[in-house]
Design a protein around this motif. Structure first.
Motif, PDB file in Angstrom:
ATOM      1  N   GLY A  88       4.336  30.481 -12.894  1.00 28.68           N
ATOM      2  CA  GLY A  88       3.471  30.146 -14.014  1.00 28.68           C
ATOM      3  C   GLY A  88       2.576  28.954 -13.817  1.00 28.68           C
ATOM      4  O   GLY A  88       2.142  28.329 -14.804  1.00 28.68           O
ATOM      5  N   GLY A  89       2.285  28.577 -12.575  1.00 31.94           N
ATOM      6  CA  GLY A  89       1.361  27.480 -12.343  1.00 31.94           C
ATOM      7  C   GLY A  89       1.942  26.099 -12.568  1.00 31.94           C
ATOM      8  O   GLY A  89       1.200  25.126 -12.731  1.00 31.94           O
ATOM      9  N   ARG A  90       3.287  25.992 -12.567  1.00 35.61           N
ATOM     10  CA  ARG A  90       3.947  24.700 -12.745  1.00 35.61           C
ATOM     11  C   ARG A  90       5.057  24.551 -11.718  1.00 35.61           C
ATOM     12  O   ARG A  90       5.674  25.526 -11.300  1.00 35.61           O
ATOM     13  CB  ARG A  90       4.549  24.573 -14.153  1.00 35.61           C
ATOM     14  N   TYR A  91       5.307  23.280 -11.336  1.00 40.15           N
ATOM     15  CA  TYR A  91       6.473  23.003 -10.502  1.00 40.15           C
ATOM     16  C   TYR A  91       7.746  23.086 -11.337  1.00 40.15           C
ATOM     17  O   TYR A  91       8.785  23.561 -10.874  1.00 40.15           O
ATOM     18  CB  TYR A  91       6.381  21.602  -9.897  1.00 40.15           C
ATOM     19  N   PHE A  92       7.667  22.579 -12.577  1.00 37.78           N
ATOM     20  CA  PHE A  92       8.834  22.468 -13.447  1.00 37.78           C
ATOM     21  C   PHE A  92       8.494  23.030 -14.833  1.00 37.78           C
ATOM     22  O   PHE A  92       7.392  22.849 -15.327  1.00 37.78           O
ATOM     23  CB  PHE A  92       9.250  21.002 -13.602  1.00 37.78           C
ATOM     24  N   GLU A  93       9.484  23.665 -15.464  1.00 35.02           N
ATOM     25  CA  GLU A  93       9.266  24.256 -16.790  1.00 35.02           C
ATOM     26  C   GLU A  93      10.281  23.795 -17.823  1.00 35.02           C
ATOM     27  O   GLU A  93       9.958  23.654 -18.993  1.00 35.02           O
ATOM     28  CB  GLU A  93       9.351  25.782 -16.698  1.00 35.02           C
ATOM     29  N   HIS A  94      11.511  23.596 -17.418  1.00 30.74           N
ATOM     30  CA  HIS A  94      12.616  23.399 -18.365  1.00 30.74           C
ATOM     31  C   HIS A  94      12.890  21.911 -18.584  1.00 30.74           C
ATOM     32  O   HIS A  94      12.771  21.108 -17.645  1.00 30.74           O
ATOM     33  CB  HIS A  94      13.871  24.097 -17.826  1.00 30.74           C
ATOM     34  N   PRO A 135       0.801  -1.229   0.000  1.00 29.54           N
ATOM     35  CA  PRO A 135       0.000   0.000   0.000  1.00 29.54           C
ATOM     36  C   PRO A 135       0.832   1.276   0.000  1.00 29.54           C
ATOM     37  O   PRO A 135       0.282   2.361  -0.244  1.00 29.54           O
ATOM     38  CB  PRO A 135      -0.817  -0.119   1.293  1.00 29.54           C
ATOM     39  N   ARG A 136       2.124   1.160   0.243  1.00 28.87           N
ATOM     40  CA  ARG A 136       2.981   2.352   0.221  1.00 28.87           C
ATOM     41  C   ARG A 136       3.318   2.789  -1.209  1.00 28.87           C
ATOM     42  O   ARG A 136       3.856   3.875  -1.402  1.00 28.87           O
ATOM     43  CB  ARG A 136       4.279   2.078   0.990  1.00 28.87           C
ATOM     44  N   PHE A 137       2.995   1.958  -2.197  1.00 30.53           N
ATOM     45  CA  PHE A 137       3.375   2.215  -3.578  1.00 30.53           C
ATOM     46  C   PHE A 137       2.134   2.459  -4.426  1.00 30.53           C
ATOM     47  O   PHE A 137       1.115   1.778  -4.282  1.00 30.53           O
ATOM     48  CB  PHE A 137       4.157   1.032  -4.158  1.00 30.53           C
ATOM     49  N   ARG A 138       2.242   3.416  -5.351  1.00 36.65           N
ATOM     50  CA  ARG A 138       1.183   3.696  -6.313  1.00 36.65           C
ATOM     51  C   ARG A 138       1.780   3.802  -7.709  1.00 36.65           C
ATOM     52  O   ARG A 138       2.868   4.347  -7.881  1.00 36.65           O
ATOM     53  CB  ARG A 138       0.477   5.017  -5.976  1.00 36.65           C
ATOM     54  N   LEU A 139       1.072   3.271  -8.683  1.00 43.37           N
ATOM     55  CA  LEU A 139       1.505   3.336 -10.084  1.00 43.37           C
ATOM     56  C   LEU A 139       0.592   4.273 -10.856  1.00 43.37           C
ATOM     57  O   LEU A 139      -0.635   4.135 -10.812  1.00 43.37           O
ATOM     58  CB  LEU A 139       1.471   1.944 -10.719  1.00 43.37           C
ATOM     59  N   ILE A 140       1.218   5.218 -11.568  1.00 44.93           N
ATOM     60  CA  ILE A 140       0.498   6.071 -12.505  1.00 44.93           C
ATOM     61  C   ILE A 140       0.963   5.674 -13.898  1.00 44.93           C
ATOM     62  O   ILE A 140       2.148   5.804 -14.232  1.00 44.93           O
ATOM     63  CB  ILE A 140       0.776   7.560 -12.237  1.00 44.93           C
ATOM     64  N   GLY A 141       0.057   5.160 -14.697  1.00 43.85           N
ATOM     65  CA  GLY A 141       0.421   4.608 -15.994  1.00 43.85           C
ATOM     66  C   GLY A 141       0.644   5.652 -17.066  1.00 43.85           C
ATOM     67  O   GLY A 141       0.423   6.860 -16.857  1.00 43.85           O
ATOM     68  N   PRO A 142       1.077   5.226 -18.247  1.00 42.78           N
ATOM     69  CA  PRO A 142       1.325   6.144 -19.365  1.00 42.78           C
ATOM     70  C   PRO A 142       0.051   6.839 -19.816  1.00 42.78           C
ATOM     71  O   PRO A 142      -1.057   6.309 -19.658  1.00 42.78           O
ATOM     72  CB  PRO A 142       1.869   5.222 -20.465  1.00 42.78           C
ATOM     73  N   GLU A 143       0.210   8.015 -20.378  1.00 45.48           N
ATOM     74  CA  GLU A 143      -0.917   8.716 -20.982  1.00 45.48           C
ATOM     75  C   GLU A 143      -1.006   8.316 -22.454  1.00 45.48           C
ATOM     76  O   GLU A 143      -0.274   7.436 -22.917  1.00 45.48           O
ATOM     77  CB  GLU A 143      -0.750  10.216 -20.786  1.00 45.48           C
ATOM     78  N   ASP A 144      -1.861   8.971 -23.198  1.00 44.76           N
ATOM     79  CA  ASP A 144      -2.070   8.555 -24.586  1.00 44.76           C
ATOM     80  C   ASP A 144      -0.961   9.024 -25.517  1.00 44.76           C
ATOM     81  O   ASP A 144      -0.993   8.760 -26.723  1.00 44.76           O
ATOM     82  CB  ASP A 144      -3.427   9.048 -25.093  1.00 44.76           C
ATOM     83  N   ARG A 145       0.003   9.725 -24.986  1.00 45.32           N
ATOM     84  CA  ARG A 145       1.192  10.129 -25.746  1.00 45.32           C
ATOM     85  C   ARG A 145       2.384  10.100 -24.814  1.00 45.32           C
ATOM     86  O   ARG A 145       2.240  10.165 -23.593  1.00 45.32           O
ATOM     87  CB  ARG A 145       1.008  11.546 -26.318  1.00 45.32           C
ATOM     88  N   VAL A 146       3.573  10.011 -25.393  1.00 47.00           N
ATOM     89  CA  VAL A 146       4.782  10.051 -24.573  1.00 47.00           C
ATOM     90  C   VAL A 146       4.942  11.449 -23.987  1.00 47.00           C
ATOM     91  O   VAL A 146       4.873  12.446 -24.703  1.00 47.00           O
ATOM     92  CB  VAL A 146       6.023   9.685 -25.407  1.00 47.00           C
ATOM     93  N   LEU A 147       5.151  11.517 -22.695  1.00 41.56           N
ATOM     94  CA  LEU A 147       5.321  12.800 -22.027  1.00 41.56           C
ATOM     95  C   LEU A 147       6.789  13.212 -22.045  1.00 41.56           C
ATOM     96  O   LEU A 147       7.679  12.368 -21.880  1.00 41.56           O
ATOM     97  CB  LEU A 147       4.861  12.712 -20.576  1.00 41.56           C
ATOM     98  N   PRO A 148       7.076  14.501 -22.226  1.00 43.63           N
ATOM     99  CA  PRO A 148       8.432  14.975 -21.938  1.00 43.63           C
ATOM    100  C   PRO A 148       8.765  14.662 -20.480  1.00 43.63           C
ATOM    101  O   PRO A 148       7.862  14.611 -19.626  1.00 43.63           O
ATOM    102  CB  PRO A 148       8.339  16.484 -22.174  1.00 43.63           C
ATOM    103  N   MET A 149      10.018  14.445 -20.188  1.00 46.11           N
ATOM    104  CA  MET A 149      10.405  14.117 -18.820  1.00 46.11           C
ATOM    105  C   MET A 149       9.890  15.156 -17.828  1.00 46.11           C
ATOM    106  O   MET A 149       9.429  14.823 -16.735  1.00 46.11           O
ATOM    107  CB  MET A 149      11.928  14.002 -18.708  1.00 46.11           C
ATOM    108  N   VAL A 150       9.936  16.436 -18.224  1.00 47.21           N
ATOM    109  CA  VAL A 150       9.500  17.494 -17.328  1.00 47.21           C
ATOM    110  C   VAL A 150       8.019  17.347 -16.988  1.00 47.21           C
ATOM    111  O   VAL A 150       7.598  17.643 -15.846  1.00 47.21           O
ATOM    112  CB  VAL A 150       9.816  18.882 -17.946  1.00 47.21           C
ATOM    113  N   ASP A 151       7.205  16.868 -17.924  1.00 48.86           N
ATOM    114  CA  ASP A 151       5.778  16.685 -17.656  1.00 48.86           C
ATOM    115  C   ASP A 151       5.511  15.439 -16.824  1.00 48.86           C
ATOM    116  O   ASP A 151       4.543  15.393 -16.050  1.00 48.86           O
ATOM    117  CB  ASP A 151       4.995  16.615 -18.967  1.00 48.86           C
ATOM    118  N   ASN A 152       6.337  14.419 -16.981  1.00 43.62           N
ATOM    119  CA  ASN A 152       6.193  13.233 -16.139  1.00 43.62           C
ATOM    120  C   ASN A 152       6.493  13.577 -14.689  1.00 43.62           C
ATOM    121  O   ASN A 152       5.789  13.157 -13.764  1.00 43.62           O
ATOM    122  CB  ASN A 152       7.106  12.114 -16.629  1.00 43.62           C
ATOM    123  N   TRP A 153       7.552  14.355 -14.469  1.00 43.08           N
ATOM    124  CA  TRP A 153       7.858  14.823 -13.114  1.00 43.08           C
ATOM    125  C   TRP A 153       6.707  15.670 -12.580  1.00 43.08           C
ATOM    126  O   TRP A 153       6.333  15.555 -11.412  1.00 43.08           O
ATOM    127  CB  TRP A 153       9.146  15.643 -13.118  1.00 43.08           C
TER     128      TRP A 153
END
Length: 400
Positions: free
Chosen positions: A190-196, A57-75
């Protein structure tokens, strides 16, 4: 209450990710969570592992979206899912000790204003990434230091040390950051944790600017792993690195362009190095958010020369040298060209591979230890470092 959220982004390196998950699950600590962000082409590997072979229960999986995410968006999506008081991101081929929660609680008591915690890290090459046995590094000190923000900012924004990598350490990657600080950053930037696209160093730029207090522990709590599919392994081959840069740029399309015309040291150039990609990131951040860059050009020239001084193959040396020369020629009309005066290449050579202790670091040949994973190497190294319970006791002397 969840004290620590560990974010584990992964893309097409499922076997390493599963090893890391299993290693973290061995911990008896209960007040941490691990959020796995799968950005792989084949979602069935990790989803099948979680549904058929792994129940925790300490682990959660978030699966892929319908397109490959840039690393910054996955974070970005992982941090948005966290529930802990403190957040950390590690790579899928890395390891972190969940007992870090003890250090975080200890620092909360004695440094209530602390918002960013860093620690020493170990380095480990997976067996599939050892063309020649190198050295693994184990930091053996354990003291605590309060960082002076102005000095840390000078080291990262203006590269005041002149080294090929700014030795900052503070950030969400292999560091712990209060969730409340990350929410402040999101509201301000700008409403994001990460941009670059170079998300680890961009995050460090924001964190050392906004954190109320920065605290560093000399004792290591995590291992930077490097498997054959890692970016660090890719730097050993120009062909492999070129392929990975091409894929990285394609996935990051629409984000900040790493081939920055204002800072003309493009990562798509064959002579590009990690040094230049970090500098491009910090330069973008400071220009975007109005941070004084006085001294940065001269210091970056020193960093480029430091990068060259550690290049051991003549062909690589000449490729990087030409790359830096082109960049300095184009940068602000060649204004800083005279600052870049590298020493000549002084011969093909290998790095020192002698084991031993030097300045609070233990160097161990990779083919000496029986470790097959970063977690196994961490457990091997625990025999040489201060137990976490002693570090967090506040005691100054110890006996067996």
């Amino acid at each position: 209450m969840i004290q620590l959220s560990i974010c584990l982004p992964t893309r097409n390196r499922q076997k390493y990710c599963i090893e890391t998950i299993r290693a973290l699950a061995q911990s008896e600590v209960t007040n941490f969570e691990v959020i796995v962000g799968d950005n792989s082409d084949d979602a069935s590997v990790l989803s099948g592992f979680f549904s058929d072979d792994f129940q925790d229960p300490r682990f959660r999986l978030i699966g892929p979206e319908d397109r490959v995410l840039p690393m910054v968006d996955n974070w970005e999506r992982l941090v948005g899912e966290t529930k802990g008081r403190w957040l950390c991101v590690i790579g899928d081929d890395d390891y972190i000790d969940p007992k870090l929660v003890l250090l975080l609680k200890y620092y909360e008591r004695i440094y209530p204003k602390a918002e960013s915690i860093s620690w020493a890290r170990m380095n480990f090459s997976w067996p599939d990434n050892r063309p020649d046995p190198g050295l693994s590094v184990i930091p053996v000190a354990h003291d605590t230091y309060l960082a002076v923000k102005s000095i840390v900012q000078d080291q990262l924004y203006r590269w005041s040390q002149g080294n090929k990598r700014p030795s900052v350490g503070f950030g969400i990657y292999h560091g712990a950051v209060r969730k409340s600080l990350m929410e402040r950053i999101k509201r301000k930037y700008g409403g994001r944790y990460f941009e670059h696209p170079v998300v680890d160093y961009e995050s460090s730029c924001k964190i050392i600017r906004e954190a109320k207090m920065l605290v560093h522990c000399q004792r290591p709590f995590s291992v930077l792993g490097a498997c054959a599919a890692s970016n660090s392994a890719g730097t050993k081959s120009r062909k492999t690195m070129a392929e990975r840069v091409k894929a990285f740029k394609a996935e990051a399309e629409g984000k900040v362009d790493m081939d920055d015309p204002v800072f003309p040291f493009p990562i798509s150039d064959p002579g590009a190095s990690i040094c230049a990609s970090i500098a491009s990131t910090t330069s973008w951040f400071c220009r975007t958010y109005g941070i004084d860059l006085t001294g940065f050009p001269e210091n970056f020239a020193r960093a480029a020369m430091d990068e060259l001084s550690g290049t051991v193959i003549e062909e690589d040396f000449m490729l990087k040298k030409a790359y830096f020369e082109r960049g300095f020629d184009a940068w602000e009309g060649g204004k800083w060209r005279d600052c870049f005066q590298p020493a000549p290449f002084w011969g093909n050579r290998s790095t020192n591979e002698m084991c031993g202790v030097l300045k609070n670091y233990l160097y161990v040949r990779e083919d000496v230890t029986p470790s097959q994973t970063p977690a196994e190497f961490y457990r091997f190294a625990e025999a040489t470092i201060m137990p976490i319970e002693h570090v967090t006791s506040g005691a100054r002397t110890f006996s067996r």
